[in-house]
Write a protein that holds these residues in place. Structure first.
Motif, PDB file in Angstrom:
ATOM      1  N   LEU A  67       0.869  -1.175   0.000  1.00 18.56           N
ATOM      2  CA  LEU A  67       0.000   0.000   0.000  1.00 18.56           C
ATOM      3  C   LEU A  67       0.906   1.224   0.000  1.00 18.56           C
ATOM      4  CD1 LEU A  67      -2.926   1.139   0.305  1.00 18.56           C
ATOM      5  CD2 LEU A  67      -2.470   1.193   2.767  1.00 18.56           C
ATOM      6  N   VAL A  68       0.778   2.070  -1.021  1.00 22.43           N
ATOM      7  CA  VAL A  68       1.641   3.251  -1.115  1.00 22.43           C
ATOM      8  C   VAL A  68       0.868   4.553  -1.032  1.00 22.43           C
ATOM      9  CG1 VAL A  68       3.472   2.066  -2.375  1.00 22.43           C
ATOM     10  CG2 VAL A  68       1.659   3.214  -3.646  1.00 22.43           C
ATOM     11  N   GLY A  69      -0.448   4.501  -1.074  1.00 23.28           N
ATOM     12  CA  GLY A  69      -1.243   5.719  -0.978  1.00 23.28           C
ATOM     13  C   GLY A  69      -2.652   5.428  -0.538  1.00 23.28           C
ATOM     14  N   LEU A  70      -3.208   6.351   0.212  1.00 27.39           N
ATOM     15  CA  LEU A  70      -4.571   6.224   0.713  1.00 27.39           C
ATOM     16  C   LEU A  70      -5.136   7.630   0.865  1.00 27.39           C
ATOM     17  CD1 LEU A  70      -6.771   4.312   1.866  1.00 27.39           C
ATOM     18  CD2 LEU A  70      -5.692   4.613   4.089  1.00 27.39           C
ATOM     19  N   VAL A  71      -6.287   7.878   0.235  1.00 31.73           N
ATOM     20  CA  VAL A  71      -6.902   9.205   0.281  1.00 31.73           C
ATOM     21  C   VAL A  71      -8.384   9.060   0.577  1.00 31.73           C
ATOM     22  CG1 VAL A  71      -7.427  11.299  -1.028  1.00 31.73           C
ATOM     23  CG2 VAL A  71      -5.282  10.085  -1.447  1.00 31.73           C
ATOM     24  N   ALA A  72      -8.843   9.795   1.581  1.00 32.02           N
ATOM     25  CA  ALA A  72     -10.276   9.898   1.881  1.00 32.02           C
ATOM     26  C   ALA A  72     -10.546  11.358   2.202  1.00 32.02           C
ATOM     27  CB  ALA A  72     -10.661   9.000   3.044  1.00 32.02           C
ATOM     28  N   PRO A  73     -11.577  11.939   1.618  1.00 32.89           N
ATOM     29  CA  PRO A  73     -11.827  13.370   1.798  1.00 32.89           C
ATOM     30  C   PRO A  73     -12.200  13.737   3.230  1.00 32.89           C
ATOM     31  CG  PRO A  73     -13.671  12.337   0.675  1.00 32.89           C
ATOM     32  CD  PRO A  73     -12.600  11.292   0.817  1.00 32.89           C
ATOM     33  N   GLY A  74     -11.724  14.896   3.645  1.00 37.36           N
ATOM     34  CA  GLY A  74     -12.123  15.464   4.931  1.00 37.36           C
ATOM     35  C   GLY A  74     -11.871  14.594   6.140  1.00 37.36           C
ATOM     36  N   GLY A  75     -10.813  13.781   6.086  1.00 34.65           N
ATOM     37  CA  GLY A  75     -10.503  12.933   7.227  1.00 34.65           C
ATOM     38  C   GLY A  75     -11.513  11.832   7.485  1.00 34.65           C
TER      39      GLY A  75
END
Length: 128
Positions: A67-75
């Protein structure tokens, strides 16, 4: 309030611009996609112009995926956990045996909620 139905899928080439927007990257950086598999958590009822609810990027390997990246909006940790759980389920169909993550980079508590834990070799991972 009805529960939203979401699914995880690899980001199709035609959605890369929407993915860049979700990541906050406005220039065309192909290196963001070269060598990585991007997965998006989407509501199948949404149109293709809608950004993903959450994104995860992995570097594929024969037995270990990283796993090299993880994005979720607004925490939204709930969405981050949901994309990870769905990603693990999707990766189980392939040959890899383990998904490894960096707890300092992604948050140990968040990873534990998605089923990750310490392994005897020192990695923080989940079996596939």
């Amino acid at each position: 309030m009805a529960e939203e139905m979401r699914l995880v899928r690899r980001v199709p080439a035609g959605r890369r611009a929407v993915t860049r927007l979700a990541l906050g990257v406005f220039v065309v950086d192909e290196f963001l996609f070269d060598g990585l598999e991007w997965w998006e958590l989407i509501d199948p009822a949404d149109g293709d112009e809608q950004p993903a609810a959450a994104l995860a990027a992995v570097r594929p390997g024969e037995t270990i995926v990283r796993l090299v990246g993880l994005v979720a909006p607004g925490g939204r940790t709930d969405l981050a956990v949901q994309v990870l759980i769905s990603l693990v389920d999707a990766l189980r169909a392939g040959p890899a045996r383990r998904l490894v993550a960096a707890p300092l980079a992604h948050g140990e508590e968040l990873l534990r909620r998605a089923g990750f834990g310490p392994f005897e070799d020192g990695s923080f991972a989940v079996e596939l």
